[in-house]
Enzyme design. Structure first.
Site, PDB file in Angstrom:
ATOM      1  N   PHE A   1       0.856  -1.186   0.000  1.00 41.37           N
ATOM      2  CA  PHE A   1       0.000   0.000   0.000  1.00 41.37           C
ATOM      3  C   PHE A   1       0.892   1.236   0.000  1.00 41.37           C
ATOM      4  O   PHE A   1       1.727   1.403   0.885  1.00 41.37           O
ATOM      5  CB  PHE A   1      -0.942   0.046   1.212  1.00 41.37           C
ATOM      6  CG  PHE A   1      -1.941   1.154   1.093  1.00 41.37           C
ATOM      7  CD1 PHE A   1      -3.136   0.968   0.407  1.00 41.37           C
ATOM      8  CD2 PHE A   1      -1.666   2.416   1.601  1.00 41.37           C
ATOM      9  CE1 PHE A   1      -4.049   2.012   0.248  1.00 41.37           C
ATOM     10  CE2 PHE A   1      -2.567   3.471   1.442  1.00 41.37           C
ATOM     11  CZ  PHE A   1      -3.761   3.259   0.778  1.00 41.37           C
TER      12      PHE A   1
ATOM     13  N   LYS B   1       2.308   9.886   8.239  1.00 40.60           N
ATOM     14  CA  LYS B   1       1.574   9.426   9.427  1.00 40.60           C
ATOM     15  C   LYS B   1       2.052  10.063  10.734  1.00 40.60           C
ATOM     16  O   LYS B   1       1.713  11.189  11.027  1.00 40.60           O
ATOM     17  CB  LYS B   1       1.615   7.899   9.495  1.00 40.60           C
ATOM     18  CG  LYS B   1       0.661   7.249   8.475  1.00 40.60           C
ATOM     19  CD  LYS B   1       0.368   5.825   8.806  1.00 40.60           C
ATOM     20  CE  LYS B   1      -0.569   5.149   7.823  1.00 40.60           C
ATOM     21  NZ  LYS B   1      -1.981   5.433   8.045  1.00 40.60           N
TER      22      LYS B   1
ATOM     23  N   ASP C   1       9.277   2.704   1.827  1.00 34.59           N
ATOM     24  CA  ASP C   1       8.082   3.404   2.277  1.00 34.59           C
ATOM     25  C   ASP C   1       7.926   3.117   3.768  1.00 34.59           C
ATOM     26  O   ASP C   1       7.431   2.078   4.171  1.00 34.59           O
ATOM     27  CB  ASP C   1       6.869   2.910   1.473  1.00 34.59           C
ATOM     28  CG  ASP C   1       5.562   3.556   1.941  1.00 34.59           C
ATOM     29  OD1 ASP C   1       5.551   4.155   3.033  1.00 34.59           O
ATOM     30  OD2 ASP C   1       4.561   3.429   1.212  1.00 34.59           O
TER      31      ASP C   1
HETATM   32  N1  PLP Z   1       2.321   4.207   2.520  1.00 31.98           N
HETATM   33  C1  PLP Z   1       1.972   3.411   3.524  1.00 31.98           C
HETATM   34  C2  PLP Z   1       2.877   2.284   3.918  1.00 31.98           C
HETATM   35  C3  PLP Z   1       0.768   3.592   4.217  1.00 31.98           C
HETATM   36  O1  PLP Z   1       0.432   2.768   5.199  1.00 31.98           O
HETATM   37  C4  PLP Z   1      -0.068   4.667   3.812  1.00 31.98           C
HETATM   38  C5  PLP Z   1      -1.367   4.890   4.474  1.00 31.98           C
HETATM   39  O2  PLP Z   1      -1.911   4.051   5.117  1.00 31.98           O
HETATM   40  C6  PLP Z   1       0.336   5.484   2.767  1.00 31.98           C
HETATM   41  C7  PLP Z   1       1.539   5.231   2.152  1.00 31.98           C
HETATM   42  C8  PLP Z   1      -0.513   6.623   2.307  1.00 31.98           C
HETATM   43  O3  PLP Z   1      -0.450   7.657   3.231  1.00 31.98           O
HETATM   44  P1  PLP Z   1      -1.502   8.866   3.168  1.00 31.98           P
HETATM   45  O4  PLP Z   1      -2.830   8.300   3.527  1.00 31.98           O
HETATM   46  O5  PLP Z   1      -0.981   9.848   4.178  1.00 31.98           O
HETATM   47  O6  PLP Z   1      -1.474   9.403   1.788  1.00 31.98           O
END
Ligand code: PLP
Length: 409
Positions: free
Chosen positions: A136, A250, A221
Site C-alpha cells: 500500500f 503518518k 516506504d
Molecule cells: N504508505 C503506507 C505504507 C501507508 O500505510 C499509507 C497509508 O496508510 C500510505 C503510504 C498513504 O499515506 P496517506 O494516507 O498519508 O497518503
C-alpha cells in the site's frame, strides 16, 4: 443517532465506511466521544498519534508556532522547517529532505525522483518501479498504481504506466523482474495495510544489494513503520541497512498533515529548482509539531520503554486466542501488531467498540493494533480484558462447534 453522524452523511462524500461515533477530545491513549464516553485507542489515527493524543509538548509547540507564524510558502525560509530537516538528517541515513503533506505525496515524489535520477544519469529508458504484491503506497494515481492490490484499482483505469509487481519477501522474484527499464524498487519494511506482513530477516539488505548491482534506487516506504512504530525510529534500522530514499508521513507531526522524502545527497540532487514542489510542504506549524514529536521519541525514553509493553500485549493476545480455531497467528514488530483470523474480523472490531476499545481491521481478516507508543502496562491489561470478552462474544459460540472454522461468526 448522533446528530453529527447524520449531518456528516448529508454533506460529506460517502467514500468512507465510518463508525457512528463522533470524537471530541483525546489525551494520551484515550479518546472521548460527544456523549462523554471514553475509549481506549489502539488505532491512534491509524499509526499516526505515536506520542499519544494531544501530547503536552506537541500542543505547546503548535500553540507557540501558530501564534507567531502559520504559513509563508516555499518561496522563503522558515526556522522550524530547517530545524526539522536538520534533525531528520542527524537521525537517518539521509543528507536531504523534501517536505509534503501525506504519505501518498511523499511516495509520488519518490517515484518522480527515481525516474528523474535515471534520466539524469543517461538512462531515459529506465522508468519502471518494481513494487510488491499486497503493498500500500497511497491513493494518487501513481501511488495507487504502485499499490499492488487490485481492489484499489477498480474504476480508476487506465492506471499509470511503469509499475511491475512481484511477490513480497521474494528476492529471486525481484532479481527476475529487474531489467533495462527498471529505475527503482519501492517496498514497505513491513506491509501494514497488507495485513502486517513481515519479510524474513535479510530481505531489505538483499534488495539493497540487487539495486546497487543494477545501479537503481531502493525506496523504503516507512510511512507506517517509521517514527518509532517498530521500536527503532525507522524500521530498516533493525536490519542494519540503509536505502537510497525513504518516505515518511503518518506519525511524523503528531497528527498534523505532513509527509517527507529523505534521500542521499547524490540522489536528492536530481530534484533541481522547479522540478517538484508543494504549497504547504514544510509548513511552520506542522514542522514545529514534528520537532516536538521527535524530541519526545528520542529524548523521553519512549522507544526504550515500549518494547516490554508491546511484548506483553502480544503474549496476552496469543494466550486469549489460543482456544479459538478461527485464530491463525499474530505477527509484527514493536507496536505494529497483526492478528490473523480465518474469517472477517469486523464483528470483533464492533464488539470491542461497544466495550470502549478501538481496534482496526485490515485485509478483512487481520486485526491490527497500532496504539500510541506511550501505552502503559495497565492500559495493555485493560485492552486484553476487553478483547477477551469481545472474542468470547463473537467467536465463543462458533469455537464450540468443531470444524466450523472458516466463517466469523
Ligand atoms: N504508505 C503506507 C505504507 C501507508 O500505510 C499509507 C497509508 O496508510 C500510505 C503510504 C498513504 O499515506 P496517506 O494516507 O498519508 O497518503
Amino acid at each position: 443517532m448522533d446528530q453529527w453522524v447524520e449531518r456528516c452523511d448529508r454533506v460529506l462524500f460517502q467514500n468512507y465506511g465510518r463508525f457512528p461515533v463522533t470524537f471530541v477530545r483525546g489525551e494520551g491513549c484515550r479518546l472521548w466521544d460527544d456523549q462523554g464516553r471514553a475509549y481506549l485507542d489502539l488505532v491512534a489515527g491509524i499509526a499516526v498519534c505515536n506520542v499519544g493524543h494531544c501530547h503536552p509538548k506537541v500542543v505547546k509547540a503548535i500553540q507557540d508556532q501558530a501564534s507567531r507564524l502559520i504559513h509563508v510558502s516555499n518561496l522563503y525560509h522558515t526556522k522550524p522547517m530547517v530545524e526539522l530537516a536538520e534533525r531528520l538528517v542527524e537521525l537517518s541515513f539521509a543528507q536531504r529532505v523534501f517536505f509534503c503533506n501525506s504519505g501518498a505525496e511523499a511516495n509520488e515524489a519518490a517515484i518522480k525522483l527515481a525516474r528523474k535520477f535515471s534520466k539524469d544519469r543517461g538512462h531515459p529508458e529506465r522508468f519502471e518501479v518494481i513494487t510488491m504484491e499486497g503493498s500500500f503506497h497511497g491513493r494518487t494515481l501513481a501511488t495507487v498504481t504502485a499499490t499492488a492490490q487490485e481492489k484499489y484499482h477498480h474504476g480508476f483505469e487506465p492506471l499509470v504506466p511503469g509499475f511491475r509487481y512481484v511477490p513480497f519477501g521474494d528476492l529471486e522474484a525481484v532479481s527476475r523482474a529487474l531489467d533495462e527499464r527498471t529505475c527503482a524498487v519501492l517496498v514497505e519494511p513491513i506491509q501494514g495495510e497488507g495485513g502486517v506482513r513481515c519479510p524474513a530477516p535479510g530481505y531489505l539488505r538483499g534488495l539493497r544489494e540487487l539495486c546497487d548491482a543494477a545501479g537503481i534506487l531502493l525506496i523504503l516506504d516507512e510511512v507506517q513503520t517509521g517514527m518509532g512504530r517498530t521500536g527503532r525510529l525507522f524500521a530498516h534500522q533493525h536490519d542494519g541497512m540503509t536505502p537510497h530514499v525513504m518516505t515518511l508521513a503518518k506519525g511524523i507531526a503528531g497528527g498534523l498533515p505532513m509527509g517527507a522524502l529523505l534521500a542521499t545527497e547524490e540522489v536528492a540532487s536530481s530534484l533541481t529548482p522547479g522540478t517538484h514542489a508543494s504549497t504547504f510542504g514544510g509548513n511552520p506549524v506542522a514542522s514545529a509539531a514534528a520537532l516536538a514529536v521527535l524530541s519526545v521519541l528520542t529524548e523521553d525514553g519512549v522507544l526504550e520503554a515500549m518494547g516490554p509493553v508491546a511484548r506483553r500485549f502480544r503474549e496476552g493476545i496469543e494466550e486469549i486466542c489460543r482456544p479459538y480455531p478461527q485464530f491463525v497467528e499474530t505477527r509484527g514488530v514493536g507496536w505494529l501488531v497483526g492478528m490473523e483470523f480465518t474469517g472477517p474480523c469486523k464483528p470483533i472490531v464492533e464488539a470491542c467498540m461497544r466495550r470502549g476499545l478501538l481496534v482496526n481491521c485490515t485485509v478483512d481478516r487481520v486485526l491490527r493494533f497500532v496504539p500510541p507508543l506511550v501505552m502503559g502496562m495497565a492500559e495493555v491489561e485493560e485492552a486484553l480484558e476487553i478483547l477477551r470478552e469481545a472474542l468470547e462474544e463473537v467467536l465463543g459460540r462458533d469455537s464450540r462447534a468443531p470444524g466450523k472454522t472458516d466463517d466469523i461468526p
